[in-house]
Each structure stands twice: as structure tokens, then as C-alpha cells.
Motif scaffolding. Structure first.
Motif, mmCIF file in Angstrom:
data_model
loop_
_atom_site.group_PDB
_atom_site.id
_atom_site.type_symbol
_atom_site.label_atom_id
_atom_site.label_comp_id
_atom_site.label_asym_id
_atom_site.label_seq_id
_atom_site.Cartn_x
_atom_site.Cartn_y
_atom_site.Cartn_z
ATOM 1 N N ALA A 21 -8.884 -37.453 -4.850
ATOM 2 C CA ALA A 21 -9.704 -37.409 -3.646
ATOM 3 C C ALA A 21 -8.927 -37.016 -2.405
ATOM 4 C CB ALA A 21 -10.365 -38.778 -3.431
ATOM 5 N N SER A 22 -7.706 -37.542 -2.229
ATOM 6 C CA SER A 22 -6.970 -37.281 -0.998
ATOM 7 C C SER A 22 -6.393 -35.885 -0.940
ATOM 8 C CB SER A 22 -5.846 -38.313 -0.848
ATOM 9 O OG SER A 22 -4.932 -38.192 -1.941
ATOM 10 N N GLU A 23 -6.557 -35.101 -2.006
ATOM 11 C CA GLU A 23 -5.912 -33.795 -2.060
ATOM 12 C C GLU A 23 -6.898 -32.628 -2.042
ATOM 13 O OE1 GLU A 23 -3.472 -33.657 -5.515
ATOM 14 O OE2 GLU A 23 -2.571 -35.610 -5.156
ATOM 15 N N VAL A 24 -8.182 -32.858 -2.159
ATOM 16 C CA VAL A 24 -9.121 -31.760 -2.350
ATOM 17 C C VAL A 24 -9.446 -31.059 -1.035
ATOM 18 C CG1 VAL A 24 -11.392 -31.113 -3.216
ATOM 19 C CG2 VAL A 24 -10.063 -32.857 -4.398
ATOM 20 N N ILE A 25 -9.912 -31.797 -0.023
ATOM 21 C CA ILE A 25 -10.212 -31.214 1.293
ATOM 22 C C ILE A 25 -8.946 -31.284 2.147
ATOM 23 C CG2 ILE A 25 -11.572 -31.439 3.393
ATOM 24 C CD1 ILE A 25 -13.820 -32.631 1.756
ATOM 25 N N HIS A 26 -8.529 -30.163 2.693
ATOM 26 C CA HIS A 26 -7.309 -30.172 3.510
ATOM 27 C C HIS A 26 -7.360 -29.025 4.519
ATOM 28 C CE1 HIS A 26 -5.048 -26.733 1.550
ATOM 29 N NE2 HIS A 26 -6.048 -26.907 0.730
ATOM 30 N N ASP A 27 -6.356 -28.990 5.383
ATOM 31 C CA ASP A 27 -6.205 -27.963 6.418
ATOM 32 C C ASP A 27 -7.480 -27.818 7.256
ATOM 33 O OD1 ASP A 27 -4.889 -26.107 7.914
ATOM 34 O OD2 ASP A 27 -5.220 -24.442 6.546
ATOM 35 N N VAL A 28 -8.012 -28.950 7.707
ATOM 36 C CA VAL A 28 -9.202 -28.945 8.568
ATOM 37 C C VAL A 28 -8.752 -28.680 10.002
ATOM 38 C CG1 VAL A 28 -11.185 -30.274 9.371
ATOM 39 C CG2 VAL A 28 -10.325 -30.594 7.029
ATOM 40 N N ARG A 29 -9.261 -27.626 10.624
ATOM 41 C CA ARG A 29 -8.781 -27.218 11.947
ATOM 42 C C ARG A 29 -9.919 -26.614 12.768
ATOM 43 N NH1 ARG A 29 -7.887 -23.630 8.096
ATOM 44 N NH2 ARG A 29 -8.040 -21.388 8.508
ATOM 45 N N PRO A 30 -9.895 -26.795 14.093
ATOM 46 C CA PRO A 30 -10.948 -26.232 14.951
ATOM 47 C C PRO A 30 -10.783 -24.729 15.111
ATOM 48 C CG PRO A 30 -9.293 -27.330 16.293
ATOM 49 C CD PRO A 30 -8.928 -27.606 14.862
ATOM 50 N N LEU A 31 -11.914 -24.042 15.305
ATOM 51 C CA LEU A 31 -11.931 -22.605 15.569
ATOM 52 C C LEU A 31 -12.589 -22.353 16.920
ATOM 53 C CD1 LEU A 31 -13.079 -21.127 12.125
ATOM 54 C CD2 LEU A 31 -10.749 -21.302 13.001
ATOM 55 N N SER A 32 -12.079 -21.357 17.638
ATOM 56 C CA SER A 32 -12.689 -20.981 18.911
ATOM 57 C C SER A 32 -13.936 -20.151 18.666
ATOM 58 C CB SER A 32 -11.687 -20.169 19.752
ATOM 59 O OG SER A 32 -10.526 -20.922 20.029
ATOM 60 N N LEU A 33 -14.902 -20.277 19.570
ATOM 61 C CA LEU A 33 -16.097 -19.439 19.479
ATOM 62 C C LEU A 33 -15.739 -17.997 19.810
ATOM 63 C CD1 LEU A 33 -18.850 -21.624 21.214
ATOM 64 C CD2 LEU A 33 -18.331 -21.426 18.784
ATOM 65 N N THR A 34 -16.412 -17.061 19.161
ATOM 66 C CA THR A 34 -16.224 -15.649 19.469
ATOM 67 C C THR A 34 -16.874 -15.345 20.819
ATOM 68 O OG1 THR A 34 -18.278 -14.950 18.406
ATOM 69 C CG2 THR A 34 -16.317 -15.136 17.008
ATOM 70 N N PRO A 35 -16.497 -14.236 21.468
ATOM 71 C CA PRO A 35 -17.148 -13.877 22.742
ATOM 72 C C PRO A 35 -18.667 -13.778 22.623
ATOM 73 C CG PRO A 35 -15.174 -12.560 22.434
ATOM 74 C CD PRO A 35 -15.377 -13.324 21.166
ATOM 75 N N ILE A 36 -19.163 -13.256 21.505
ATOM 76 C CA ILE A 36 -20.613 -13.131 21.318
ATOM 77 C C ILE A 36 -21.247 -14.512 21.171
ATOM 78 C CG2 ILE A 36 -22.387 -12.377 19.675
ATOM 79 C CD1 ILE A 36 -20.846 -9.824 19.279
ATOM 80 N N GLU A 37 -20.581 -15.420 20.452
ATOM 81 C CA GLU A 37 -21.117 -16.780 20.309
ATOM 82 C C GLU A 37 -21.163 -17.494 21.649
ATOM 83 O OE1 GLU A 37 -19.807 -17.817 15.701
ATOM 84 O OE2 GLU A 37 -18.434 -18.209 17.355
ATOM 85 N N ARG A 38 -20.134 -17.290 22.477
ATOM 86 C CA ARG A 38 -20.136 -17.927 23.797
ATOM 87 C C ARG A 38 -21.238 -17.345 24.682
ATOM 88 N NH1 ARG A 38 -14.446 -17.340 23.362
ATOM 89 N NH2 ARG A 38 -14.540 -15.535 24.757
ATOM 90 N N ALA A 39 -21.371 -16.005 24.689
ATOM 91 C CA ALA A 39 -22.374 -15.370 25.531
ATOM 92 C C ALA A 39 -23.790 -15.708 25.077
ATOM 93 C CB ALA A 39 -22.171 -13.856 25.537
ATOM 94 N N ALA A 40 -23.963 -15.927 23.756
ATOM 95 C CA ALA A 40 -25.297 -16.228 23.234
ATOM 96 C C ALA A 40 -25.811 -17.582 23.718
ATOM 97 C CB ALA A 40 -25.280 -16.191 21.710
ATOM 98 N N LEU A 41 -24.905 -18.458 24.137
ATOM 99 C CA LEU A 41 -25.320 -19.773 24.618
ATOM 100 C C LEU A 41 -25.822 -19.740 26.060
ATOM 101 C CD1 LEU A 41 -22.480 -22.003 23.123
ATOM 102 C CD2 LEU A 41 -24.867 -21.884 22.385
ATOM 103 N N GLU A 42 -25.605 -18.603 26.747
ATOM 104 C CA GLU A 42 -26.069 -18.522 28.129
ATOM 105 C C GLU A 42 -27.595 -18.539 28.176
ATOM 106 O OE1 GLU A 42 -24.318 -15.093 29.836
ATOM 107 O OE2 GLU A 42 -22.254 -15.784 29.541
ATOM 108 N N SER A 43 -28.114 -19.032 29.272
ATOM 109 C CA SER A 43 -29.567 -19.237 29.362
ATOM 110 C C SER A 43 -30.327 -17.934 29.528
ATOM 111 C CB SER A 43 -29.877 -20.169 30.542
ATOM 112 O OG SER A 43 -29.350 -19.629 31.748
ATOM 113 N N GLN A 44 -29.780 -16.948 30.271
ATOM 114 C CA GLN A 44 -30.544 -15.737 30.519
ATOM 115 C C GLN A 44 -30.456 -14.796 29.324
ATOM 116 O OE1 GLN A 44 -27.815 -16.606 31.989
ATOM 117 N NE2 GLN A 44 -26.433 -14.920 32.474
ATOM 118 N N PRO A 45 -31.599 -14.230 28.895
ATOM 119 C CA PRO A 45 -31.571 -13.254 27.792
ATOM 120 C C PRO A 45 -31.032 -11.916 28.288
ATOM 121 C CG PRO A 45 -33.796 -13.484 28.624
ATOM 122 C CD PRO A 45 -32.978 -14.491 29.370
ATOM 123 N N ARG A 46 -30.029 -11.413 27.611
ATOM 124 C CA ARG A 46 -29.456 -10.127 27.994
ATOM 125 C C ARG A 46 -28.659 -9.580 26.822
ATOM 126 N NH1 ARG A 46 -24.015 -10.346 28.863
ATOM 127 N NH2 ARG A 46 -23.060 -12.406 29.102
#
Length: 484
Positions: A21-46
Motif C-alpha cells: 500500500a505505501s508504495e503504489v501511489i507516489h510522486d504526488v505534486r501540484p501543477l500550475s494552470l495553463t494560460p488558457i485554463e487561467r483565462a477561462a476562469l475570468e468572468s467576461q466571455p472572450r
């Protein structure tokens, strides 16, 4: 009676898996959002980029689901020889700043009597990003069906993250072993320099499980080990056996014909012996200083000015014959006549990209910058390579356009070298070598391919030559040899 016999067998199989069990899931790390993912969260549609061309890959429209939630895998079925699976967990749009937020990732069995049993789990307190990557050691799993789930707690009203279901099968790929006689490295003959050592930079593909580490690889020249720079460029699985090798060496030519080369694998109990090299790299006063045994040159780390200085060795072996001196490097001029230089970028990236017994490469990147107008225009990327025991320096340069070509133009694009005493110039055109002496200090000679079937060559004294095609090379020579 049958159920009482089978139950212990099923439990033993399950316990064997849970024990990992302690060996199966590993190397868990955060990823940054892509520019498109960040822009998609903006409120105005564009649109996410203002380029007008519909077919441009940068003219990307808003994603259908800006706040993506889910678990993605690199495969649906993992074979018995697939040792690692790659997964990404998305929960974009959730308010992660709330205290007590926790992300729990679980791997659960979906097979037979073990359905619902947790194989492994991993918890992340106060997630640093709304997207996480992780690896699962699928090679440790028994054949069957599995579910990878992710759950956010501590956020009122958090959306459910859909699970990912995958299968581990018992199928295997045919195993290919490393050839006993080695892999032949084919070097082509050439007539430019019939007796020489010629730098070779190439790649070697490998099947799965053929080579776990490059320490046991050796390059043979006519059956004898020679200096070689062997690196792992790609792996079949993250951090595991090699998929592509990088190979650098100096090919020996005699009468225009190359020697015979093979890449061999040493026995498991042996590793390749380190071979001596004349290649040296030091840092001094904010600059890289590279010595090959035949040439020394300096590259500024703080301001990219190309090659600021270069010296050749004389008979005594000291670097006393200077060929380049002064700041140069990439530069361009726009349609207004404004000069933009790489050396005016206040924060370029100049790093040692590769260093080994055969080749060293310095990589520089940044912006062409106008110090007069405090503007930036286009990015530059430069690679400078030198080789052990060689007087040559290879330079590869790239300019990345960052403007609308319908609104701006370039009047000039160049890479400056400041030679000490230039005597002769030469260039190729229509398969012939053209050249002559520099008649005065700072004299300019230029060749211009103004159409696909016409070039112009002009000197400062007004002499011009015309023809069909430039051969794509030019040289400046001093009394002791070619400098650039």
C-alpha cells in the motif's frame, strides 16, 4: 465447503496487494494552470488570444467547462510490463484558501471479492494548486479492474470529482534484448576534411527493458573504447529505463572514410571507465569560461553578449592568440530604425545546458530589448557548443516573432562577432567561393538573397556581384585561420 476453501485464497491475494500500500501511489505534486485554463476562469466571455486568424492555434476559444473536475490517466489498460501509470487530478475553480482543505486520493480494487478494498491512499493538506499529478506503480498490481478517486473535504459545496477506472491486464510485449555485438553507429563518409576528427551528435532508440542505466554503455571505435558522451533523452516511464539515448563523440576520418563504431553494453557487474577529457568549464566574474584544449572562450552570464572573447592555443599550449574581443551577440532593427539588442535584456537566462567529456553546450534565452525606448521585441534562443580537443565552436541561433506581422516589420536581423584582426572575407554562391581582402578598418561586405533565384553581393567600395543562389555560408579569416 467450497466457499470455506476459496475464502483464504482470496484473502491471501488481497493481503499481498495491500502489503504494497505505501508504495503504489507516489510522486504526488501540484501543477500550475495553463494560460488558457487561467483565462477561462475570468468572468467576461472572450477569445483567449487576439490573433484574427481562425486557423491559428493561439486563437483558442473558451473551454466548454472552465472549472474542470476529474481524474485523467495516460492509458485505459496497463499491460503486465507497464511499470508506471501517470494520472492528473483536476478540481479547477474550487476555493482552496479555506482552512482545513484536504485532498484525498484513493486507489480501490474493482475486481471480484476484493471490490471496494483500498489498495493505497494519499492525503494532501491545504492543496497548493487546483491540479495535481501523480504516479501509480501499476507493475505492483495484480491483473484486474481498478478505480482511482479523488475527494476534496473542508470546502462547503465542493463539486464531486469524477473517478478514473482502468484495467491491469496480464498481456506482455515481446522482450527485446540488447544486441550482443552492440548497436552499429553509421557515420557517413565526407570529402571536406579527409583527415580529421568530426563532432557527431545523434540519438539511439531503445526497446523497453533494454537498458536501465547508461553507466554500462561504451562506444567502441574499431573495437576499442573511445571517449563518448552518453545521456538519457527520454524514458519509457518516468525515471526508469531509457527510450532514447543521446550520443556525442568525435568520429575519426582517414582519407575521407570514417572508422567503424558500435555502442556496446557491458556485463551487469561492470560499468564504463571514465576517460580523460581536455574539456573544462569554470565560472569567473559572472561569466562561463570554456577550454577545449585548443580554444578558450568567454560567455557573459549576466548580459548575453554572444562570445565576448576567444583565444587559440599556440605551440606552447597557452591560450595567447586572441581572435574575438568585445561585446556582440544577437540584435535586430525594426521598421522605425530602432535597435533592439539581446545584451540590453536586464534578466536573460544563460545556463550550462550540457557538460560531458566530449561536448559542452551553453544555452541563452531572453528578449531583444531597446534601452533607448525601454521596449521589447521578439525573443532569442542561442546554443553555443564546443568539443574536447577541437578549435571549432558551433552556434545555433533562433529568433521567435512575438508581434503581429501585419503591423510591424524587421529591417535587420544579425548576430555580431567582434574579431580582432580580420584580413579576408569569403562566402559561397552558385557553388563557387567568392572572397577578397578587407581593404580598410570596419569595411562592410554583405550578401543578400532578395529573391529565390537572385542574390546580390556588395562591398563597401561599390563592387557588386550578382547570381542565382547563395550557398548559405560566409567566413571571416585572420592571419592564423578562419574565425567566424
Amino acid at each position: 465447503m467450497i466457499s470455506r476453501i476459496l475464502l483464504p485464497i482470496v484473502l491471501l491475494a488481497l493481503l499481498r496487494t495491500v502489503g504494497l500500500a505505501s508504495e503504489v501511489i507516489h510522486d504526488v505534486r501540484p501543477l500550475s494552470l495553463t494560460p488558457i485554463e487561467r483565462a477561462a476562469l475570468e468572468s467576461q466571455p472572450r477569445k483567449l488570444h487576439d490573433l484574427p486568424l481562425k486557423f491559428s492555434p493561439f486563437n483558442t476559444q473558451r473551454p466548454r467547462e472552465p472549472q474542470r473536475h476529474g481524474v485523467l490517466s495516460d492509458r485505459v489498460e496497463y499491460w503486465a510490463d507497464d511499470t508506471v501509470g501517470q494520472f492528473v487530478v483536476y478540481f479547477i475553480g474550487e476555493q482552496l484558501s479555506s482552512p482545513g482543505v484536504e485532498l484525498t486520493i484513493r486507489l480501490v480494487s474493482e475486481e471480484g471479492n476484493t471490490t471496494g478494498q483500498t489498495i493505497d491512499s494519499h492525503k494532501v493538506s491545504r492543496p497548493a494548486a487546483p491540479k495535481y499529478a501523480l504516479l501509480v506503480r501499476t507493475g505492483l498490481l495484480s491483473p484486474g479492474r481498478y478505480r482511482l478517486s479523488a475527494e476534496l473535504t473542508g470546502i462547503p459545496g465542493a463539486r464531486k470529482i469524477p473517478d478514473c477506472v482502468f484495467v491491469k491486464s496480464d498481456r506482455q510485449r515481446p522482450r527485446v534484448t540488447f544486441p550482443g555485438g552492440g548497436i552499429p553507429i553509421i557515420v557517413s563518409p565526407q570529402e571536406v576534411l579527409r583527415e580529421t576528427l568530426w563532432p557527431i551528435n545523434t540519438g539511439v532508440p531503445l526497446p523497453r527493458n533494454a537498458v536501465k542505466t547508461v553507466d554500462r554503455l561504451v562506444l567502441l571505435e574499431e573495437g576499442r573504447p573511445v571517449p563518448a558522451q552518453i545521456s538519457t533523452r527520454a524514458t519509457w516511464y518516468p525515471g526508469q529505463e531509457a527510450k532514447w539515448l543521446g550520443l556525442d563523440f568525435l568520429a575519426r576520418y582517414s582519407k575521407g572514410k570514417p572508422a567503424s563504431y558500435r555502442l556496446a553494453l557491458l556485463p551487469e557487474e561492470r560499468s564504463a571507465s571514465p576517460l580523460r577529457s581536455s574539456l573544462r568549464v569554470t565560472e569567473s566574474g559572472g561569466s562561463f569560461v570554456v577550454e577545449t584544449g585548443k580554444v578558450r572562450f568567454v560567455v557573459n552570464r549576466r548580459r548575453f553578449t554572444g562570445i565576448e572573447g576567444a583565444w587559440l592555443t599556440e605551440k606552447k599550449g597557452d591560450y595567447s592568440q586572441q581572435t574575438l574581443r568585445g561585446e556582440g551577440g544577437p540584435a535586430l532593427v525594426d521598421e522605425r530604425g530602432v535597435l533592439f539588442r539581446a545584451s540590453d535584456d536586464p534578466s536573460p537566462t544563460v545556463r550550462l545546458m550540457d557538460q560531458g567529456p566530449v561536448r559542452v553546450t551553453i544555452q541563452a534565452s531572453g528578449w531583444y530589448t531597446s534601452s533607448r525606448y525601454n521596449e521589447r521585441l521578439c525573443k532569442f534562443q542561442t546554443w553555443i557548443s564546443a568539443y574536447a580537443g577541437q578549435s571549432r565552436i558551433d552556434l545555433t541561433h533562433r529568433t521567435l516573432l512575438t508581434y503581429d506581422t501585419g503591423k510591424k516589420k524587421l529591417a535587420d536581423l544579425r548576430f555580431d562577432f567582434k574579431t580582432t584582426t580580420a584580413k579576408q572575407w569569403s562566402c559561397g554562391a552558385d557553388g563557387k567561393t567568392l572572397g577578397g581582402p578587407f581593404l580598410q578598418t570596419n569595411e562592410t561586405v554583405w550578401i543578400h538573397q532578395d529573391r529565390w533565384d537572385h542574390y546580390r553581393l556588395a562591398t563597401q567600395n561599390g563592387e557588386t556581384t550578382q547570381g542565382k543562389r547563395s550557398d548559405g555560408w560566409a567566413a571571416v579569416a585572420q592571419s592564423f585561420g578562419v574565425t567566424a
